[in-house]
Design a protein around this motif. Structure first.
Motif, PDB file in Angstrom:
ATOM      1  N   GLN A 189       0.831  -1.202   0.000  1.00 33.63           N
ATOM      2  CA  GLN A 189       0.000   0.000   0.000  1.00 33.63           C
ATOM      3  C   GLN A 189       0.868   1.255   0.000  1.00 33.63           C
ATOM      4  OE1 GLN A 189      -3.701   0.148   0.106  1.00 33.63           O
ATOM      5  NE2 GLN A 189      -2.943   2.070  -0.731  1.00 33.63           N
ATOM      6  N   LYS A 190       1.929   1.246   0.807  1.00 28.07           N
ATOM      7  CA  LYS A 190       2.829   2.407   0.838  1.00 28.07           C
ATOM      8  C   LYS A 190       3.474   2.637  -0.522  1.00 28.07           C
ATOM      9  CE  LYS A 190       4.192   2.505   5.731  1.00 28.07           C
ATOM     10  NZ  LYS A 190       5.338   2.493   6.672  1.00 28.07           N
ATOM     11  N   LEU A 191       3.926   1.557  -1.145  1.00 22.91           N
ATOM     12  CA  LEU A 191       4.580   1.675  -2.447  1.00 22.91           C
ATOM     13  C   LEU A 191       3.587   2.124  -3.526  1.00 22.91           C
ATOM     14  CD1 LEU A 191       6.791  -1.520  -2.139  1.00 22.91           C
ATOM     15  CD2 LEU A 191       7.658   0.821  -2.374  1.00 22.91           C
ATOM     16  N   ALA A 192       2.364   1.601  -3.462  1.00 22.63           N
ATOM     17  CA  ALA A 192       1.342   2.030  -4.419  1.00 22.63           C
ATOM     18  C   ALA A 192       1.019   3.513  -4.230  1.00 22.63           C
ATOM     19  CB  ALA A 192       0.080   1.184  -4.265  1.00 22.63           C
ATOM     20  N   ASN A 193       0.952   3.946  -2.985  1.00 22.38           N
ATOM     21  CA  ASN A 193       0.682   5.369  -2.709  1.00 22.38           C
ATOM     22  C   ASN A 193       1.788   6.271  -3.242  1.00 22.38           C
ATOM     23  OD1 ASN A 193      -1.681   4.686  -1.422  1.00 22.38           O
ATOM     24  ND2 ASN A 193      -0.835   4.810   0.654  1.00 22.38           N
ATOM     25  N   SER A 194       3.003   5.710  -3.398  1.00 24.68           N
ATOM     26  CA  SER A 194       4.106   6.522  -3.909  1.00 24.68           C
ATOM     27  C   SER A 194       4.296   6.361  -5.419  1.00 24.68           C
ATOM     28  CB  SER A 194       5.408   6.178  -3.176  1.00 24.68           C
ATOM     29  OG  SER A 194       5.809   4.844  -3.449  1.00 24.68           O
ATOM     30  N   GLY A 195       3.338   5.667  -6.078  1.00 24.54           N
ATOM     31  CA  GLY A 195       3.350   5.667  -7.533  1.00 24.54           C
ATOM     32  C   GLY A 195       3.778   4.386  -8.218  1.00 24.54           C
ATOM     33  N   TYR A 196       3.600   3.224  -7.558  1.00 20.92           N
ATOM     34  CA  TYR A 196       3.934   1.938  -8.169  1.00 20.92           C
ATOM     35  C   TYR A 196       2.683   1.081  -8.313  1.00 20.92           C
ATOM     36  CZ  TYR A 196       8.843   2.903  -7.012  1.00 20.92           C
ATOM     37  OH  TYR A 196      10.102   3.459  -6.921  1.00 20.92           O
ATOM     38  N   VAL A 197       2.652   0.269  -9.358  1.00 20.86           N
ATOM     39  CA  VAL A 197       1.747  -0.868  -9.392  1.00 20.86           C
ATOM     40  C   VAL A 197       2.457  -1.989  -8.642  1.00 20.86           C
ATOM     41  CG1 VAL A 197       0.645  -2.618 -10.826  1.00 20.86           C
ATOM     42  CG2 VAL A 197       0.678  -0.242 -11.584  1.00 20.86           C
ATOM     43  N   VAL A 198       1.806  -2.524  -7.610  1.00 16.82           N
ATOM     44  CA  VAL A 198       2.453  -3.534  -6.770  1.00 16.82           C
ATOM     45  C   VAL A 198       1.649  -4.829  -6.832  1.00 16.82           C
ATOM     46  CG1 VAL A 198       3.387  -4.064  -4.498  1.00 16.82           C
ATOM     47  CG2 VAL A 198       3.211  -1.683  -5.236  1.00 16.82           C
ATOM     48  N   LEU A 199       2.310  -5.899  -7.222  1.00 17.21           N
ATOM     49  CA  LEU A 199       1.670  -7.205  -7.331  1.00 17.21           C
ATOM     50  C   LEU A 199       2.399  -8.200  -6.447  1.00 17.21           C
ATOM     51  CD1 LEU A 199       0.386  -8.880 -10.582  1.00 17.21           C
ATOM     52  CD2 LEU A 199       1.445 -10.209  -8.776  1.00 17.21           C
ATOM     53  N   SER A 200       1.688  -8.745  -5.467  1.00 16.26           N
ATOM     54  CA  SER A 200       2.232  -9.793  -4.602  1.00 16.26           C
ATOM     55  C   SER A 200       1.580 -11.117  -4.985  1.00 16.26           C
ATOM     56  CB  SER A 200       1.934  -9.505  -3.130  1.00 16.26           C
ATOM     57  OG  SER A 200       2.425  -8.248  -2.740  1.00 16.26           O
ATOM     58  N   GLY A 249       3.795  -2.334   8.733  1.00 13.96           N
ATOM     59  CA  GLY A 249       3.554  -0.938   8.388  1.00 13.96           C
ATOM     60  C   GLY A 249       4.282   0.054   9.261  1.00 13.96           C
ATOM     61  N   LEU A 250       5.173  -0.422  10.138  1.00 13.91           N
ATOM     62  CA  LEU A 250       5.906   0.472  11.037  1.00 13.91           C
ATOM     63  C   LEU A 250       7.171   0.983  10.344  1.00 13.91           C
ATOM     64  CD1 LEU A 250       5.597  -1.704  14.275  1.00 13.91           C
ATOM     65  CD2 LEU A 250       4.202   0.276  13.620  1.00 13.91           C
ATOM     66  N   PRO A 251       7.723   2.104  10.828  1.00 16.35           N
ATOM     67  CA  PRO A 251       8.973   2.622  10.234  1.00 16.35           C
ATOM     68  C   PRO A 251      10.068   1.563  10.277  1.00 16.35           C
ATOM     69  CG  PRO A 251       7.998   4.250  11.723  1.00 16.35           C
ATOM     70  CD  PRO A 251       7.209   2.989  11.896  1.00 16.35           C
ATOM     71  N   ASN A 252      10.796   1.445   9.175  1.00 16.78           N
ATOM     72  CA  ASN A 252      11.778   0.365   9.063  1.00 16.78           C
ATOM     73  C   ASN A 252      12.852   0.775   8.073  1.00 16.78           C
ATOM     74  OD1 ASN A 252      12.689  -2.243   7.478  1.00 16.78           O
ATOM     75  ND2 ASN A 252      12.062  -2.932   9.521  1.00 16.78           N
ATOM     76  N   ASP A 253      14.114   0.721   8.519  1.00 16.02           N
ATOM     77  CA  ASP A 253      15.222   1.177   7.673  1.00 16.02           C
ATOM     78  C   ASP A 253      15.356   0.361   6.389  1.00 16.02           C
ATOM     79  OD1 ASP A 253      15.766   3.030   9.594  1.00 16.02           O
ATOM     80  OD2 ASP A 253      17.601   2.086  10.336  1.00 16.02           O
ATOM     81  N   VAL A 254      15.156  -0.951   6.482  1.00 17.50           N
ATOM     82  CA  VAL A 254      15.337  -1.795   5.306  1.00 17.50           C
ATOM     83  C   VAL A 254      14.322  -1.429   4.228  1.00 17.50           C
ATOM     84  CG1 VAL A 254      15.535  -4.157   4.455  1.00 17.50           C
ATOM     85  CG2 VAL A 254      16.088  -3.662   6.834  1.00 17.50           C
ATOM     86  N   TRP A 255      13.066  -1.287   4.615  1.00 18.75           N
ATOM     87  CA  TRP A 255      12.028  -0.967   3.641  1.00 18.75           C
ATOM     88  C   TRP A 255      12.155   0.471   3.136  1.00 18.75           C
ATOM     89  CZ3 TRP A 255       9.401  -4.423   1.067  1.00 18.75           C
ATOM     90  CH2 TRP A 255       9.213  -5.707   1.619  1.00 18.75           C
ATOM     91  N   THR A 256      12.629   1.375   3.989  1.00 23.44           N
ATOM     92  CA  THR A 256      12.875   2.740   3.526  1.00 23.44           C
ATOM     93  C   THR A 256      13.926   2.751   2.427  1.00 23.44           C
ATOM     94  OG1 THR A 256      12.270   3.721   5.655  1.00 23.44           O
ATOM     95  CG2 THR A 256      13.685   5.028   4.217  1.00 23.44           C
ATOM     96  N   ASP A 257      15.023   2.027   2.638  1.00 28.32           N
ATOM     97  CA  ASP A 257      16.077   1.970   1.625  1.00 28.32           C
ATOM     98  C   ASP A 257      15.613   1.220   0.376  1.00 28.32           C
ATOM     99  OD1 ASP A 257      17.739   3.439   3.198  1.00 28.32           O
ATOM    100  OD2 ASP A 257      18.956   1.765   3.889  1.00 28.32           O
ATOM    101  N   THR A 258      14.750   0.232   0.560  1.00 29.95           N
ATOM    102  CA  THR A 258      14.181  -0.468  -0.598  1.00 29.95           C
ATOM    103  C   THR A 258      13.399   0.500  -1.474  1.00 29.95           C
ATOM    104  OG1 THR A 258      14.060  -2.599   0.548  1.00 29.95           O
ATOM    105  CG2 THR A 258      12.543  -2.270  -1.294  1.00 29.95           C
TER     106      THR A 258
END
Length: 521
Positions: free
Chosen positions: A88-99, A294-303
């Motif tokens: 959801q975060k990635l989609a909100n920032s402009g990606y189509v995300v498929l899991s 959904g919590l703040p996370n350095d790994v996902w931020t850098d991703t």
């Protein structure tokens, strides 16, 4: 041994069941609430196998523009909703995300292939589907995943040049080097994977046989096991990744008891395209887990920053930062290096003088801990596995210590053991441990690694060169380092015949030592 393996698998199933139930209970609620635009879809994968998937498109998608595509294969044993919060975060920032749920697990069809050719082909089929059924841009495709999803992402990128960027989190590049390092089976890690697949998926007959041969230490099957693992290792296809110029980010934890940081670091050095390596305290996938909620996370931020630059073209500086980023187990400070070779470039040797003979088959009390639990405790409370070095029984453990250090020693990278070993039997296993020893003799585990040999001539000495698992650890002033070697550790299967002895010596023309990699003050 058979009863031991059966009990281990049974306990692993119980642990995994509880973990998955708890994870589902905790993890689904925030993801389901946030992912309001989610669509659940069926995708036909390789050979007609139906894969269960979900897709989220940006809120402003109106059919007039295309967006970068991110494909997220699930982790081993986890359902397709695993990534909802991050998707959801990635989609909100402009990606189509498929899991999507990888084949053989949960509601997806097929049997577990362990990142085999059908899994790699599935990833390409998923990309095909997304390009045909969503506003995804075929020129801007990325893949990411945790653990199993990381391994599949790297393999898929090597085989499908449409994948321009990858974030492989807590994954593997060398499956053989991960769970069969130095010919030693990592039995707790394997039992955990085995148990999870029995609870949440459908093992193929081939996979069941692989596990059984692995546990049984069947040397006749070793070439087949190694070939099976190499086919499922991105390092085998590194030339294809380099030819594709894929931008590869890898993140892992120092104490990962399933996929050690060494194999990622070795693979990183072989990559020639854009690359980044991040290593932090923790165990398998623990560094990423808060981000899945959904919590703040350095790994996902850098991703996110990685994909923003290499798929969107954002000038966010990620390409100008030091590409090797480490966080010490002893501090909360990140350190940057230009490459892996620069980590621990300064080395000090501790001489392993004299001759020591140890008896096998008994655990001396020096251990690498318990899969997951020990490294999580180190991550959260900085309490690694501990042993009293003076009390270790010298009948079953060889011990060497440095002098007290006048200043703090910042261990960074991979310690290396070199010694001369004379066995009384043709096979054997040893485990080396590096400890930080305080004034009272209490040793905190810095790092360890197992080593197994077969086909040696009893009574004939031979050289042993062993890389311990990599780490970043600060030894306080006034402490010593100790190297301990014994023959039994619950993390590994040992191959010592009953009554065997191992003698370690230090010939004048080839002295024994442990080389410690250090960061200059």
């Amino acid at each position: 041994m058979g009863h031991h393996r059966k009990a281990l698998r049974t306990s692993a199933v119980g642990v995994v069941s509880a973990t998955l139930i708890a994870g589902s209970t905790l993890g689904l609620a925030p993801g389901a609430q946030a992912a309001t635009g989610i669509r659940f879809v069926d995708i036909v994968g390789d050979g007609g196998t139906v894969l269960k998937a979900n897709v989220i498109t940006p809120a402003d998608a109106d059919g007039t523009r295309r967006y970068p595509l991110l494909v997220l294969p699930t982790s081993w044993g986890l359902p397709q909703v695993q990534y909802l919060a991050q998707a959801q975060k990635l989609a909100n920032s402009g990606y189509v995300v498929l899991s999507y749920n990888v084949r053989g697990f949960w509601q997806s069809g097929g049997e577990i292939e362990v990142a085999g050719p059908p899994d790699v082909a599935d990833a390409s089929k998923v990309i095909d589907w997304a390009l045909a059924n969503t506003p995804a841009d075929a020129r801007k495709v990325g893949m990411a995943g945790v653990s199993y999803g990381a391994g599949i992402s790297l393999l898929a990128a090597a085989h499908d040049k449409r994948v321009k960027a990858v974030a492989a989190l807590s994954g593997w590049a060398d499956l053989v080097g991960s769970i069969y390092s130095e010919r030693t089976q990592h039995v707790q890690a394997s039992a955990l994977l085995d148990g999870a697949s029995l609870v949440t998926g459908r093992q193929s007959a081939e996979l069941r046989q692989i596990f059984d041969d692995f546990y049984a230490s069947n040397l006749d099957k070793e070439p087949e096991l190694v070939a099976w693992g190499k086919k499922r290792s991105a390092v085998t296809y590194v030339d294809q990744l380099n030819k594709n110029d894929t931008a590869v980010m890898m993140a892992n934890a120092w104490g990962d008891t399933i996929f050690s940081p060494n194999q990622y670091a070795d693979f990183y050095e072989k990559l020639t395209g854009p690359k980044r390596l991040e290593l932090r305290p923790g165990d398998h996938a623990t560094a990423e887990i808060t981000g899945l909620f959904g919590l703040p996370n350095d790994v996902w931020t850098d991703t996110g920053r990685w994909f923003d630059h290499y798929l969107k073209g954002a000038d966010n500086g990620v390409d100008r930062e030091q590409p090797v980023r480490l966080k010490s187990r002893s501090t909360d400070v990140y350190e940057g290096y230009p490459d892996w070779k620069s980590v621990g470039e300064t080395r000090k040797k501790i001489a392993l003088a004299g001759t020591s003979t140890i008896h096998t088959n008994v655990d001396s009390g020096a251990d690498g801990g318990v899969v997951f639990l020990s490294s999580i405790l180190d991550q959260v409370a900085r309490i690694p596995p501990i042993a009293s070095i003076p009390l270790l029984p010298r009948r079953w453990a060889a011990v060497w210590q440095s002098e007290k250090y006048a200043s703090a020693q910042r261990v960074r990278g991979t310690a290396e053991l070199h010694t001369t070993l004379t066995p009384t039997k043709e096979s054997g296993t040893l485990v080396a441990y590096l400890y930080d020893v305080g004034p009272l003799g209490l040793g905190k585990l810095v790092r360890n690694a197992p080593y197994t040999f077969h086909g040696r001539t009893p009574g004939k000495p031979f050289d042993v060169d062993l890389e311990l698992f990599s780490t970043a650890y600060d030894v306080p002033a006034g402490h010593r380092l100790a190297l301990v070697v014994d023959t039994v550790d619950p993390l590994y299967i040992e191959h010592n015949p009953s009554g065997a002895q191992l003698t370690f010596s230090s010939p004048a023309n080839d002295p024994s030592y442990v080389s410690i990699p250090l960061r200059e003050q």
